[in-house]
Write a protein that holds these residues in place. Structure first.
Motif, PDB file in Angstrom:
ATOM      1  N   LEU A  14      15.393 111.991  15.100  1.00 55.76           N
ATOM      2  CA  LEU A  14      16.379 111.281  15.906  1.00 55.76           C
ATOM      3  C   LEU A  14      16.165 111.687  17.355  1.00 55.76           C
ATOM      4  O   LEU A  14      16.191 112.882  17.672  1.00 55.76           O
ATOM      5  CB  LEU A  14      17.793 111.653  15.460  1.00 55.76           C
ATOM      6  N   VAL A  15      15.940 110.714  18.221  1.00 55.81           N
ATOM      7  CA  VAL A  15      15.669 111.003  19.627  1.00 55.81           C
ATOM      8  C   VAL A  15      16.956 110.897  20.432  1.00 55.81           C
ATOM      9  O   VAL A  15      17.672 109.895  20.346  1.00 55.81           O
ATOM     10  CB  VAL A  15      14.599 110.046  20.195  1.00 55.81           C
ATOM     11  N   GLU A  16      17.242 111.929  21.209  1.00 58.63           N
ATOM     12  CA  GLU A  16      18.456 111.985  22.026  1.00 58.63           C
ATOM     13  C   GLU A  16      18.089 111.721  23.483  1.00 58.63           C
ATOM     14  O   GLU A  16      17.504 112.576  24.149  1.00 58.63           O
ATOM     15  CB  GLU A  16      19.128 113.359  21.870  1.00 58.63           C
ATOM     16  N   ILE A  17      18.387 110.501  23.942  1.00 54.33           N
ATOM     17  CA  ILE A  17      18.040 110.121  25.307  1.00 54.33           C
ATOM     18  C   ILE A  17      19.163 109.273  25.894  1.00 54.33           C
ATOM     19  O   ILE A  17      19.579 108.281  25.283  1.00 54.33           O
ATOM     20  CB  ILE A  17      16.718 109.327  25.368  1.00 54.33           C
ATOM     21  N   HIS A  18      19.657 109.671  27.028  1.00 57.48           N
ATOM     22  CA  HIS A  18      20.588 108.832  27.788  1.00 57.48           C
ATOM     23  C   HIS A  18      19.767 108.045  28.802  1.00 57.48           C
ATOM     24  O   HIS A  18      19.067 108.636  29.633  1.00 57.48           O
ATOM     25  CB  HIS A  18      21.631 109.688  28.505  1.00 57.48           C
ATOM     26  N   SER A  19      19.862 106.736  28.743  1.00 58.51           N
ATOM     27  CA  SER A  19      19.023 105.926  29.621  1.00 58.51           C
ATOM     28  C   SER A  19      19.602 104.522  29.742  1.00 58.51           C
ATOM     29  O   SER A  19      20.608 104.176  29.111  1.00 58.51           O
ATOM     30  CB  SER A  19      17.598 105.862  29.066  1.00 58.51           C
ATOM     31  N   TYR A  20      18.952 103.706  30.559  1.00 55.82           N
ATOM     32  CA  TYR A  20      19.313 102.298  30.737  1.00 55.82           C
ATOM     33  C   TYR A  20      19.267 101.583  29.386  1.00 55.82           C
ATOM     34  O   TYR A  20      18.375 101.840  28.572  1.00 55.82           O
ATOM     35  CB  TYR A  20      18.348 101.667  31.730  1.00 55.82           C
ATOM     36  N   TYR A  21      20.203 100.675  29.147  1.00 60.59           N
ATOM     37  CA  TYR A  21      20.359 100.127  27.802  1.00 60.59           C
ATOM     38  C   TYR A  21      19.120  99.386  27.304  1.00 60.59           C
ATOM     39  O   TYR A  21      18.770  99.453  26.106  1.00 60.59           O
ATOM     40  CB  TYR A  21      21.602  99.228  27.730  1.00 60.59           C
ATOM     41  N   GLN A  22      18.414  98.670  28.180  1.00 56.16           N
ATOM     42  CA  GLN A  22      17.214  97.968  27.735  1.00 56.16           C
ATOM     43  C   GLN A  22      16.079  98.937  27.426  1.00 56.16           C
ATOM     44  O   GLN A  22      15.261  98.692  26.539  1.00 56.16           O
ATOM     45  CB  GLN A  22      16.787  96.947  28.789  1.00 56.16           C
ATOM     46  N   THR A  23      16.051 100.059  28.151  1.00 56.80           N
ATOM     47  CA  THR A  23      15.074 101.103  27.847  1.00 56.80           C
ATOM     48  C   THR A  23      15.340 101.672  26.457  1.00 56.80           C
ATOM     49  O   THR A  23      14.414 101.943  25.684  1.00 56.80           O
ATOM     50  CB  THR A  23      15.132 102.226  28.895  1.00 56.80           C
ATOM     51  N   GLY A  77      29.513 115.157  26.702  1.00 59.35           N
ATOM     52  CA  GLY A  77      30.573 114.300  27.202  1.00 59.35           C
ATOM     53  C   GLY A  77      30.403 112.854  26.771  1.00 59.35           C
ATOM     54  O   GLY A  77      29.540 112.514  25.966  1.00 59.35           O
ATOM     55  N   ILE A  78      31.242 112.002  27.322  1.00 66.34           N
ATOM     56  CA  ILE A  78      31.165 110.559  27.084  1.00 66.34           C
ATOM     57  C   ILE A  78      30.184 109.973  28.096  1.00 66.34           C
ATOM     58  O   ILE A  78      30.418 110.016  29.298  1.00 66.34           O
ATOM     59  CB  ILE A  78      32.549 109.906  27.239  1.00 66.34           C
ATOM     60  N   GLY A  79      29.063 109.462  27.612  1.00 64.89           N
ATOM     61  CA  GLY A  79      28.007 108.983  28.494  1.00 64.89           C
ATOM     62  C   GLY A  79      28.406 107.742  29.264  1.00 64.89           C
ATOM     63  O   GLY A  79      29.098 106.874  28.741  1.00 64.89           O
ATOM     64  N   ILE A  80      27.945 107.664  30.501  1.00 65.78           N
ATOM     65  CA  ILE A  80      28.249 106.516  31.361  1.00 65.78           C
ATOM     66  C   ILE A  80      26.970 105.782  31.762  1.00 65.78           C
ATOM     67  O   ILE A  80      26.920 104.558  31.834  1.00 65.78           O
ATOM     68  CB  ILE A  80      28.995 106.973  32.634  1.00 65.78           C
ATOM     69  N   ILE A  81      25.905 106.541  31.976  1.00 69.26           N
ATOM     70  CA  ILE A  81      24.649 105.950  32.447  1.00 69.26           C
ATOM     71  C   ILE A  81      24.131 104.885  31.487  1.00 69.26           C
ATOM     72  O   ILE A  81      23.450 103.931  31.888  1.00 69.26           O
ATOM     73  CB  ILE A  81      23.576 107.059  32.645  1.00 69.26           C
ATOM     74  N   GLU A  97      18.374 100.992  39.006  1.00 69.93           N
ATOM     75  CA  GLU A  97      17.249 100.555  39.836  1.00 69.93           C
ATOM     76  C   GLU A  97      17.271  99.049  40.069  1.00 69.93           C
ATOM     77  O   GLU A  97      16.264  98.353  39.938  1.00 69.93           O
ATOM     78  CB  GLU A  97      15.921 100.991  39.201  1.00 69.93           C
ATOM     79  N   GLY A  98      18.448  98.532  40.423  1.00 68.20           N
ATOM     80  CA  GLY A  98      18.578  97.122  40.764  1.00 68.20           C
ATOM     81  C   GLY A  98      18.738  96.193  39.580  1.00 68.20           C
ATOM     82  O   GLY A  98      18.926  94.984  39.766  1.00 68.20           O
ATOM     83  N   LYS A  99      18.694  96.740  38.354  1.00 70.60           N
ATOM     84  CA  LYS A  99      18.853  95.911  37.159  1.00 70.60           C
ATOM     85  C   LYS A  99      20.301  95.983  36.687  1.00 70.60           C
ATOM     86  O   LYS A  99      20.905  97.045  36.679  1.00 70.60           O
ATOM     87  CB  LYS A  99      17.913  96.398  36.053  1.00 70.60           C
ATOM     88  N   ALA A 100      20.836  94.829  36.292  1.00 69.06           N
ATOM     89  CA  ALA A 100      22.230  94.764  35.869  1.00 69.06           C
ATOM     90  C   ALA A 100      22.446  95.557  34.594  1.00 69.06           C
ATOM     91  O   ALA A 100      21.583  95.599  33.710  1.00 69.06           O
ATOM     92  CB  ALA A 100      22.642  93.308  35.648  1.00 69.06           C
TER      93      ALA A 100
END
Length: 489
Positions: free
Chosen positions: A231-240, A292-296, A302-305
């Protein structure tokens, strides 16, 4: 891993004791509730600078909790997940202490990552500005050796957590030793902690590079060969996150927790429905965790919605602060000692102003969302923000890392909404529909989530304006409906 609800917990913070006591709890008061358990770091020591995520010895069970035989015994009744802390180890480890003593002559010199290894020609301001970091300030800490020479080591999170050179022979040996230890002791899944930071390369963000994917893939194959899923734990942009999910066994659905809050706060399910339509199906769902509760995960990048606008995110965060009577403000960002700035530290229960019905709605949405649900121990017990612990440690995430006792558990199990949540867990665990096809529909404040599998179906309908909700279950032999309100009262 079975497609049933799992528990996330620290051993000592739930039981007040050790692994044997946790085994008893799971087989008695929590009997048949959880098919698996994510055991948060139980390595030596559990009380370092980052609650076990800075191991001195990753292959040693902290003796205050028990030993590997206790882990193996627990693994006979429950599927176990453990953290493989990929990016770093404690500055107090024997390996790094040997480096401090012997400098570049140390047997373990190549195990650790220095600034010079990545930037042999020096680090310019331009290169430094490209580096993605989870905390303010430098990524490096200067250490002095016994001979008075110095070197700058990568310390992505804190200056007591020294980054590993995972591509070195020593780094590969280190990770393989941990994997082999896990496999020998009934660990069936590993959570790759901080894996996104593991590979550093000059001229890049040093976060989630193509080389990082290759590293995760290679490590996952090693684990899979030993019978262990990853299981990979990564906080990132949703499309990523969607792209990451295509390349790994499982990922977290970190967008779900803030989107549920946003829906409940605004009575608008559109962003949630959009996400559930495209979200990865090979995921673990959570509302709260030891972090915590992630927001990112829902914001623009980077300019993407994003799934939410900056204005909607500001409203989300401020509503959490308001609902928690600003307790979350005291635990978040620069207000407390934090290794990240993209999360709000608060219990999910307090984020919802301790409203039992809203909390049950949130759990129902989680259990109906695609993926395998995990429930954090503090969330299971409906714990409130632990301001006493926060004031004692000044560690922001400790606000949601309480120490419980057996009497605390007995008391919590009598709460109406804990009983209601246990009923939801039983529905999620026993209804065959959740192994079938998912569908979601939403319009303004109305949300419908459904599952169909042969002769079984499960439908959740919520109207956030009228504050009504119902679950209808159809099995081959019976059909029944319940309202979430009726579970509470």
């Amino acid at each position: 891993m079975k497609n049933k609800v799992q528990l996330i917990t620290y051993v000592d913070r739930l039981t007040g004791s050790g692994i044997a006591e946790l085994t008893d709890l799971l087989n008695q008061q929590f009997s048949d509730l959880f098919s698996g358990v994510h055991l948060l770091p139980f390595y030596y020591p559990i009380d370092g600078s980052d609650a076990g995520f800075d191991p001195i010895d990753h292959t040693q069970v902290d003796s205050r909790l028990g030993n590997w035989q206790d882990i193996k015994q627990l693994g006979r009744s429950h599927e176990l997940m453990a953290d493989l802390i990929v990016n770093h180890m404690s500055a107090q480890s024997k390996e790094f202490q040997d480096v401090l003593t012997h400098g570049k002559q140390s047997t373990y010199w190549e195990l650790f990552l220095t600034k010079d290894k990545v930037f042999p020609d020096g680090l310019t301001n331009e290169l430094a500005d490209k580096i993605y970091r989870p905390r303010p300030g430098s990524c490096f800490t200067t250490f002095e050796f016994a001979n008075k020479e110095t070197a700058e080591f990568w310390t992505t999170f804190t200056d007591t957590q020294i980054d590993i050179d995972v591509m070195s022979d020593k780094g590969q040996e280190y990770l393989s030793r941990i994997l082999n230890t896990f496999a020998a002791n009934n660990i069936k899944m590993i959570r790759l902690d901080a894996a996104g930071y593991a590979i550093k390369k000059a001229g890049t963000r040093c976060f989630m590079l193509d080389e990082t994917f290759d590293f995760i893939d290679q490590l996952s194959k090693k684990a899979n060969a030993l019978g262990i899923e990853t299981l990979v734990e990564i906080h990132s942009y949703y499309q990523t996150q969607i792209e990451i999910a295509k390349r790994v066994d499982q990922v977290y659905d970190f967008a779900l927790p803030p989107l549920i809050l946003h829906s409940l706060f605004t009575k608008d399910v559109s962003a949630l429905v959009k996400w559930l339509t495209i979200s990865p199906r090979n995921c673990i769902t959570v509302l709260d965790t030891h972090d915590g509760i992630g927001i990112i995960d829902v914001g623009p990048m980077e300019g993407k919605a994003g799934l939410l606008t900056n204005g909607e995110i500001d409203n989300l965060v401020e509503t959490i602060h308001f609902n928690s009577v600003n307790e979350s403000k005291k635990a978040t960002g620069a207000a407390a000692s934090n290794v990240d700035l993209y999360q709000v530290n608060c219990t999910y229960y307090d984020a919802l102003a301790q409203n039992d019905y809203d909390y049950l709605l949130a759990r129902a949405i989680q259990f109906f969302a695609p993926g395998t649900p995990q429930v954090y121990y503090a969330g299971l017990m409906g714990e409130k923000n632990d301001m006493t612990l926060l004031e004692k440690t000044n560690v922001g995430r400790d606000i949601n890392r309480p120490y419980l006792t057996p009497s605390d558990i007995d008391e919590s199990l009598e709460k109406s909404f804990v009983k209601a949540m246990i009923e939801l867990i039983n529905i999620r665990n026993t209804c065959n529909a959740f192994n079938g096809n998912f569908n979601v529909k939403g319009e303004e404040s109305m949300l419908t989530m459904s599952w169909d599998n042969a002769h079984s179906s499960a439908v959740l309908v919520i109207d956030l304006t009228d504050r009504t909700s119902s679950i209808e279950i159809k099995e081959a032999s019976r059909t029944y409906s319940i309202s979430l309100q009726s579970l509470l009262y």
